[in-house]
Scaffold this motif. Structure first.
Motif, PDB file in Angstrom:
ATOM      1  N   ALA A   1       1.554   7.757  23.584  1.00  0.00           N
ATOM      2  CA  ALA A   1       2.417   8.625  22.782  1.00  0.00           C
ATOM      3  C   ALA A   1       1.505   9.346  21.802  1.00  0.00           C
ATOM      4  CB  ALA A   1       3.460   7.812  22.042  1.00  0.00           C
ATOM      5  N   LEU A   2       1.878  10.559  21.439  1.00  0.00           N
ATOM      6  CA  LEU A   2       1.079  11.306  20.472  1.00  0.00           C
ATOM      7  C   LEU A   2       1.309  10.705  19.086  1.00  0.00           C
ATOM      8  CD1 LEU A   2      -0.702  13.927  20.570  1.00  0.00           C
ATOM      9  CD2 LEU A   2       1.279  15.122  19.651  1.00  0.00           C
ATOM     10  N   PRO A   3       0.241  10.338  18.371  1.00  0.00           N
ATOM     11  CA  PRO A   3       0.458   9.851  17.004  1.00  0.00           C
ATOM     12  C   PRO A   3       1.010  11.000  16.159  1.00  0.00           C
ATOM     13  CG  PRO A   3      -1.767   9.335  17.801  1.00  0.00           C
ATOM     14  CD  PRO A   3      -1.171  10.323  18.755  1.00  0.00           C
ATOM     15  N   LEU A   4       2.149  10.764  15.519  1.00  0.00           N
ATOM     16  CA  LEU A   4       2.842  11.828  14.788  1.00  0.00           C
ATOM     17  C   LEU A   4       2.828  11.552  13.287  1.00  0.00           C
ATOM     18  CD1 LEU A   4       5.969  12.214  17.104  1.00  0.00           C
ATOM     19  CD2 LEU A   4       4.054  13.821  16.903  1.00  0.00           C
ATOM     20  N   GLU A   5       2.873  12.638  12.531  1.00  0.00           N
ATOM     21  CA  GLU A   5       2.991  12.523  11.073  1.00  0.00           C
ATOM     22  C   GLU A   5       4.253  11.745  10.711  1.00  0.00           C
ATOM     23  OE1 GLU A   5       1.328  14.047   8.277  1.00  0.00           O
ATOM     24  OE2 GLU A   5      -0.343  14.548   9.557  1.00  0.00           O
ATOM     25  N   ASP A   6       5.365  12.155  11.306  1.00  0.00           N
ATOM     26  CA  ASP A   6       6.645  11.513  11.032  1.00  0.00           C
ATOM     27  C   ASP A   6       7.481  11.465  12.299  1.00  0.00           C
ATOM     28  OD1 ASP A   6       6.692  11.098   8.121  1.00  0.00           O
ATOM     29  OD2 ASP A   6       6.479  13.281   8.054  1.00  0.00           O
ATOM     30  N   VAL A   7       8.163  10.357  12.508  1.00  0.00           N
ATOM     31  CA  VAL A   7       9.202  10.308  13.528  1.00  0.00           C
ATOM     32  C   VAL A   7      10.522  10.430  12.776  1.00  0.00           C
ATOM     33  CG1 VAL A   7      10.347   8.881  15.250  1.00  0.00           C
ATOM     34  CG2 VAL A   7       7.854   8.971  15.151  1.00  0.00           C
TER      35      VAL A   7
ATOM     36  N   SER B   1       6.153  12.993  28.099  1.00  0.00           N
ATOM     37  CA  SER B   1       5.716  12.496  26.792  1.00  0.00           C
ATOM     38  C   SER B   1       5.557  13.631  25.792  1.00  0.00           C
ATOM     39  CB  SER B   1       4.383  11.753  26.945  1.00  0.00           C
ATOM     40  OG  SER B   1       4.518  10.688  27.859  1.00  0.00           O
ATOM     41  N   ALA B   2       5.057  14.752  26.270  1.00  0.00           N
ATOM     42  CA  ALA B   2       4.877  15.911  25.394  1.00  0.00           C
ATOM     43  C   ALA B   2       6.240  16.377  24.864  1.00  0.00           C
ATOM     44  CB  ALA B   2       4.176  17.041  26.149  1.00  0.00           C
ATOM     45  N   LEU B   3       7.219  16.469  25.755  1.00  0.00           N
ATOM     46  CA  LEU B   3       8.548  16.909  25.333  1.00  0.00           C
ATOM     47  C   LEU B   3       9.193  15.884  24.402  1.00  0.00           C
ATOM     48  CD1 LEU B   3       9.384  18.602  28.652  1.00  0.00           C
ATOM     49  CD2 LEU B   3       9.897  19.647  26.442  1.00  0.00           C
ATOM     50  N   ALA B   4       9.030  14.589  24.713  1.00  0.00           N
ATOM     51  CA  ALA B   4       9.608  13.553  23.856  1.00  0.00           C
ATOM     52  C   ALA B   4       8.988  13.593  22.465  1.00  0.00           C
ATOM     53  CB  ALA B   4       9.409  12.178  24.497  1.00  0.00           C
TER      54      ALA B   4
ATOM     55  N   GLU C   1       5.494  27.834  25.741  1.00  0.00           N
ATOM     56  CA  GLU C   1       4.132  27.870  25.196  1.00  0.00           C
ATOM     57  C   GLU C   1       3.901  26.660  24.282  1.00  0.00           C
ATOM     58  OE1 GLU C   1       6.210  30.571  25.258  1.00  0.00           O
ATOM     59  OE2 GLU C   1       5.155  31.404  26.998  1.00  0.00           O
ATOM     60  N   ASP C   2       4.930  26.287  23.523  1.00  0.00           N
ATOM     61  CA  ASP C   2       4.822  25.083  22.690  1.00  0.00           C
ATOM     62  C   ASP C   2       4.581  23.849  23.559  1.00  0.00           C
ATOM     63  OD1 ASP C   2       5.325  26.417  20.248  1.00  0.00           O
ATOM     64  OD2 ASP C   2       7.496  26.272  20.534  1.00  0.00           O
ATOM     65  N   VAL C   3       5.289  23.782  24.679  1.00  0.00           N
ATOM     66  CA  VAL C   3       5.140  22.632  25.576  1.00  0.00           C
ATOM     67  C   VAL C   3       3.711  22.571  26.112  1.00  0.00           C
ATOM     68  CG1 VAL C   3       5.951  21.522  27.700  1.00  0.00           C
ATOM     69  CG2 VAL C   3       7.586  22.678  26.181  1.00  0.00           C
ATOM     70  N   ASP C   4       3.196  23.718  26.520  1.00  0.00           N
ATOM     71  CA  ASP C   4       1.820  23.741  27.025  1.00  0.00           C
ATOM     72  C   ASP C   4       0.813  23.365  25.934  1.00  0.00           C
ATOM     73  OD1 ASP C   4       2.555  24.347  29.576  1.00  0.00           O
ATOM     74  OD2 ASP C   4       2.315  26.521  29.343  1.00  0.00           O
ATOM     75  N   ALA C   5       1.072  23.817  24.713  1.00  0.00           N
ATOM     76  CA  ALA C   5       0.160  23.495  23.610  1.00  0.00           C
ATOM     77  C   ALA C   5       0.128  21.990  23.373  1.00  0.00           C
ATOM     78  CB  ALA C   5       0.585  24.224  22.338  1.00  0.00           C
ATOM     79  N   ARG C   6       1.298  21.376  23.448  1.00  0.00           N
ATOM     80  CA  ARG C   6       1.335  19.928  23.224  1.00  0.00           C
ATOM     81  C   ARG C   6       0.725  19.176  24.405  1.00  0.00           C
ATOM     82  NH1 ARG C   6       5.108  17.108  19.047  1.00  0.00           N
ATOM     83  NH2 ARG C   6       3.729  18.414  17.803  1.00  0.00           N
ATOM     84  N   LEU C   7       0.934  19.686  25.600  1.00  0.00           N
ATOM     85  CA  LEU C   7       0.292  19.070  26.759  1.00  0.00           C
ATOM     86  C   LEU C   7      -1.227  19.051  26.565  1.00  0.00           C
ATOM     87  CD1 LEU C   7       1.387  18.060  29.660  1.00  0.00           C
ATOM     88  CD2 LEU C   7       0.031  19.983  30.473  1.00  0.00           C
ATOM     89  N   ALA C   8      -1.747  20.144  26.034  1.00  0.00           N
ATOM     90  CA  ALA C   8      -3.189  20.208  25.777  1.00  0.00           C
ATOM     91  C   ALA C   8      -3.592  19.155  24.744  1.00  0.00           C
ATOM     92  CB  ALA C   8      -3.570  21.610  25.303  1.00  0.00           C
ATOM     93  N   GLN C   9      -2.756  18.948  23.737  1.00  0.00           N
ATOM     94  CA  GLN C   9      -3.050  17.904  22.728  1.00  0.00           C
ATOM     95  C   GLN C   9      -3.086  16.520  23.376  1.00  0.00           C
ATOM     96  OE1 GLN C   9       0.037  19.089  19.588  1.00  0.00           O
ATOM     97  NE2 GLN C   9      -1.416  17.888  18.385  1.00  0.00           N
TER      98      GLN C   9
END
Lengths: 305, 305
Positions: free
Chosen positions: B224-230, B267-270, B288-296
């Motif tokens: 999972a991507l470590p997030l600032e806030d859930v 996972s990117a979308l979640a 484009e946001d989805v692709d950017a997060r996929l790259a992350q």
């Protein structure tokens, strides 16, 4: 490049749902050194034991390339002893016995032959002793990695913060990161902790893998290998740290890219560690086994071959 | 290729440490369809609501490419309503209200225009309704993915096992995998569950990522991507499943390699989903946001660039 590690060499008595042991060899320094020795011809140890510590245990370490010139043997004293019992899910444990013994007044003595070590691994110990180890080196090593635990956050936070100012990498688990930073989000926790000193933070999440936070927002995640059984988690964090710094010392590198591979090696070694009691598995595997497991990790992690 | 999803379209009222909502749009099918719609020109929905369900909510789904021909609107009845409150760490929640309403006697009706769908996503619902959905299709889809939860293991285990025999992929969380299999080790749990029917098992571990177990011992882990806030975890699992099957349907592939990428997309979308209440974020991001997060994600996962 040469590696120096300081920590505990001790007796452990362990109980897990799979069984229990009498006093066996343990301690942070033992696991770190055994793990790092897979990457280096020699691992230099600074630690202390009592004269109850069996020669055969020391011989077994020496046979793995571990240099015990810095191991103090205190006559008439007893070695550090820890006994613990793991609960069913292995994620929590009770400490049954903690006999500090020789650790109570441990003053690290760094042999002259260790003075040019360029990689320093501070295993879990009193922060005061960790500082003395750094001060005992005439030249600042190229990389200083520190492990610690919540216990020192509870009783020696100021000392701990003083060490943090002097290290490059800190390894702690997720709960400890939350305690130290006061932040629940690990992203925020990493920011707070990195501001305390270490440029790089590794958050160990046990069966959930490990997170590496570097400068400039770099982040890397290494999973844990899903295992059939976790037999005994003792020493997994130290084994992880030993593999991490052992790999780096073997390459001489301290950049983020090298640290990523170091974490995968550390995870591979830790995944072996937990498959048997104490150091049993770690002492019996070969470099080929380590490479085989590294390949398993890469298969697990790789989206596109 | 075309995708059909069945599940709930509902009202949720949510409370997290960050705030609370009145009745907002929710339901497994809503999240699945919104997520899958990033990959497909059309996502076909089978679900039921009451006549209290606002036209503007339906219009917002239609505007995203979601086909509501299979959405039954029951006159004089109320939509399914769930209210829940998350605790501080977001890993546990209390259900405050569950009003089944129209769900109590839901009989899925599959429009003729859906009959050639080759990908079927069974969102979390009564296992009996999931079976009826499979039976309602004249041709067996190329891939059937099923989500479920512990509630059905508690009260409808036999029905659940009957559905399991007919699906290709099951998505459940780690605690549910342990409950369903009776095994604590996820490796052993996966073996037991795969023997119940699904060739492929996805174990969702929330903030700890997701594990994919295929046939022939293939295993893949996506962090999972470590997030600032859930902000609000509601719908994250459904969003994950929607991204997974949406990506597969867009490629027409069902092989393990494609599933790996599907899991990273899911996972990117979640990871977006949990950043705001309900469907707010999911409805506002772009491809484009989805692709950017996929790259992350790929940066986070990639040991060697």
């Amino acid at each position: 490049m040469s590696l120096l590690t300081i920590g505990t060499v001790a007796f452990d008595a362990l109980e897990t749902p799979y069984g229990k042991t009498d006093k066996i060899i343990g301690g942070s320094c033992t696991y770190i050194a055994l793990s790092a020795a897979f990457f280096l011809p020699q691992v230099n140890v600074v630690a202390v034991v009592g004269d109850d510590f069996p020669q055969e245990y020391m011989d077994s370490l020496i046979s793995k390339g571990i240099n015990l010139d810095g191991l103090q043997i205190k006559k008439g004293e007893k070695s550090f002893f820890w006994a613990g019992k793991y609960h069913n899910n292995m994620n929590s444990r009770d400490t049954l016995v903690t006999d500090l013994n020789v650790l109570a007044d441990f003053k690290p003595m760094i042999p002259n032959s260790y003075q040019d070590c360029e990689f320093l691994m501070l295993g879990n110990l009193t922060p005061q002793v960790q500082i003395e180890a750094i001060q005992g080196l005439k030249n600042r090593p190229k990389l200083v990695v520190m492990d610690t635990m919540n216990f020192w956050m509870d009783i020696a936070l100021d000392d701990l913060k003083a060490v943090l100012k002097r290290v490059d990498v800190l390894t702690i688990n997720d709960e400890e990161a939350r305690q130290l930073s006061g932040e629940y989000s690990l992203v925020k926790a990493a920011r707070v902790i990195r501001a305390m000193g270490p440029q790089t933070l590794i958050i160990k999440k046990g069966e959930h893998g490990a997170l590496l936070f570097g400068s400039e927002g770099q982040t890397f995640f290494c999973p844990a290998l899903p295992l059939e059984d976790v037999f005994d988690p003792t020493g997994a964090g130290d084994t992880f740290a030993g593999g991490f710094i052992g790999y780096l010392a073997s390459t001489g590198r301290t950049d983020f890219e090298a640290m990523k591979t170091g974490i995968v090696y550390g995870s591979a070694l830790a995944s072996y560690c937990v498959e048997q009691f104490g150091t049993t598995k770690l002492a019996s595997i070969t470099p080929e086994d380590v490479d085989a497991r590294l390949a398993q990790f890469r298969l697990l992690m790789t989206e596109k071959a």
